[in-house]
Every structure is written in structure tokens, then in C-alpha cells.
Design an enzyme around this catalytic site. Structure first.
Site, PDB file in Angstrom:
ATOM      1  N   GLU A  46       0.652  -1.035   0.011  1.00 19.08           N
ATOM      2  CA  GLU A  46      -0.131  -0.047  -0.251  1.00 19.08           C
ATOM      3  C   GLU A  46       0.817   1.158   0.115  1.00 19.08           C
ATOM      4  O   GLU A  46       0.476   2.041  -0.666  1.00 19.08           O
ATOM      5  CB  GLU A  46      -0.878  -0.065   0.986  1.00 19.08           C
ATOM      6  N   ASP A  50       0.565   3.970  -3.121  1.00 18.09           N
ATOM      7  CA  ASP A  50       0.111   5.203  -2.853  1.00 18.09           C
ATOM      8  C   ASP A  50       1.083   6.150  -3.586  1.00 18.09           C
ATOM      9  O   ASP A  50       0.577   7.475  -4.206  1.00 18.09           O
ATOM     10  CB  ASP A  50       0.244   5.669  -1.317  1.00 18.09           C
ATOM     11  N   ASP A 119      -7.127   1.382   0.221  1.00 13.27           N
ATOM     12  CA  ASP A 119      -5.901   0.844   0.628  1.00 13.27           C
ATOM     13  C   ASP A 119      -5.462  -0.359  -0.482  1.00 13.27           C
ATOM     14  O   ASP A 119      -4.276  -0.430  -0.797  1.00 13.27           O
ATOM     15  CB  ASP A 119      -5.881   0.327   2.033  1.00 13.27           C
ATOM     16  N   GLU A 122      -4.158   0.858  -3.719  1.00 12.65           N
ATOM     17  CA  GLU A 122      -3.070   1.157  -3.792  1.00 12.65           C
ATOM     18  C   GLU A 122      -1.928   0.102  -3.603  1.00 12.65           C
ATOM     19  O   GLU A 122      -0.859   0.020  -4.397  1.00 12.65           O
ATOM     20  CB  GLU A 122      -2.644   2.202  -2.541  1.00 12.65           C
TER      21      GLU A 122
END
Length: 158
Positions: A46, A50, A119, A122
Site C-alpha cells: 500500500e 500510494d 488501501d 494502492e
């Protein structure tokens, strides 16, 4: 687990080199604990995803909207990479149905929770990046979501 996520990967255009990254990306810590598995869960990927999504979106906005000021580009990027919009994108690929969740998370409706969908989107793109590199990750993300991002920006403009 591998066979359960292959339809998702095929649907989004990923030809995995190492399936373990994708299993990790879609696995919640509660699933790992309940099944006593010796695998990682999604949270490390994650972090990577991101950053990758933010870069892909920034690059897209910068090249596609030369008339936008730095402030406008920043605001657009911020809205696109926020939880509600990323969760919306995750729903468009039915990501929630592919998550490996513990029983408690399952009962509490985690498959449709904005925070978890964001989440895991990502983490999925973190896995794609680690497995296939930046160019392929950017191409997959934009192939899936460019129209939705463009519509979102146009909606905010008017």
C-alpha cells in the site's frame, strides 16, 4: 489463493511475473492471522502503491492539462488520490470481491468499506509496480481509469 485472483488480473490487463505480490496486495492481516499463513499482507505494498498512483496521476495531469496552474494541478491531484475517489475506482473493477479477509472483517462489511478499498487499490498498484515496473503500471492504471479521471476533472470544472 492464486487461482482466485487470476480473473481480476486478466480483467485489468496484468500478466503477472510473480503472483505472490498480488496475493499479498489483496490479503488482509486478519486473514493471515486466522489461517496461520506465512505470507505478508497488503500494508507494505500500500505504501508503494500510494506513491506510484500519485506519480501516475501527477504526470497525467501535468501533460494533459497544460492550461492548469500549479495550484489547480495540486488540487486536482489531491482530490483524485483521496480515499473516496480511489475507493470509487476500486469499485469499478470490483476489487472488494477479490480480497482475502478474516471472518470479523467479512461480517463488518469490509469488502465495501472506502478505506479498505482505497488501501487495497494502492496495494494492488504497488504490486504491479514491483512486479512489472513503472511504465507498465502507468499504462494499466491509465487504461483502466483515464476516462473516469477526465470525467471527474470536467465535473469539477463546471
Amino acid at each position: 489463493m492464486n487461482n482466485q485472483i487470476l480473473p481480476l488480473l486478466k480483467e485489468i490487463g496484468v500478466r503477472p511475473r510473480n503472483i505472490k505480490y498480488y496475493v499479498e496486495a489483496l490479503t488482509h492481516p486478519t486473514y493471515v492471522n486466522e489461517h496461520h499463513l506465512d505470507i505478508r499482507h497488503y500494508q507494505r505494498l500500500e505504501l508503494m502503491g500510494d506513491a506510484v498512483i500519485e506519480l501516475v496521476v501527477t504526470e497525467y495531469l501535468f501533460s494533459s492539462y497544460p492550461e492548469f496552474s500549479e495550484g489547480t494541478l495540486t488540487l486536482c491531484r489531491q482530490k483524485i488520490v483521496e480515499e473516496p475517489f480511489l475507493a470509487y475506482l476500486a469499485r469499478t473493477i470490483n476489487l472488494g470481491s477479490y480480497l482475502f479477509l478474516g471472518k470479523g472483517e467479512e461480517k463488518n462489511g469490509a469488502r465495501d468499506r472506502n478505506s479498505l478499498l482505497c488501501d487495497n487499490l494502492e496495494s494492488l498498484f504497488g504490486a504491479i509496480y514491483i512486479d512489472l515496473g513503472y511504465k507498465e503500471t502507468r499504462n494499466i492504471f491509465m487504461n483502466l481509469f483515464e476516462i473516469l479521471i477526465r470525467e471527474f476533472i470536467e465535473e469539477k470544472r463546471h
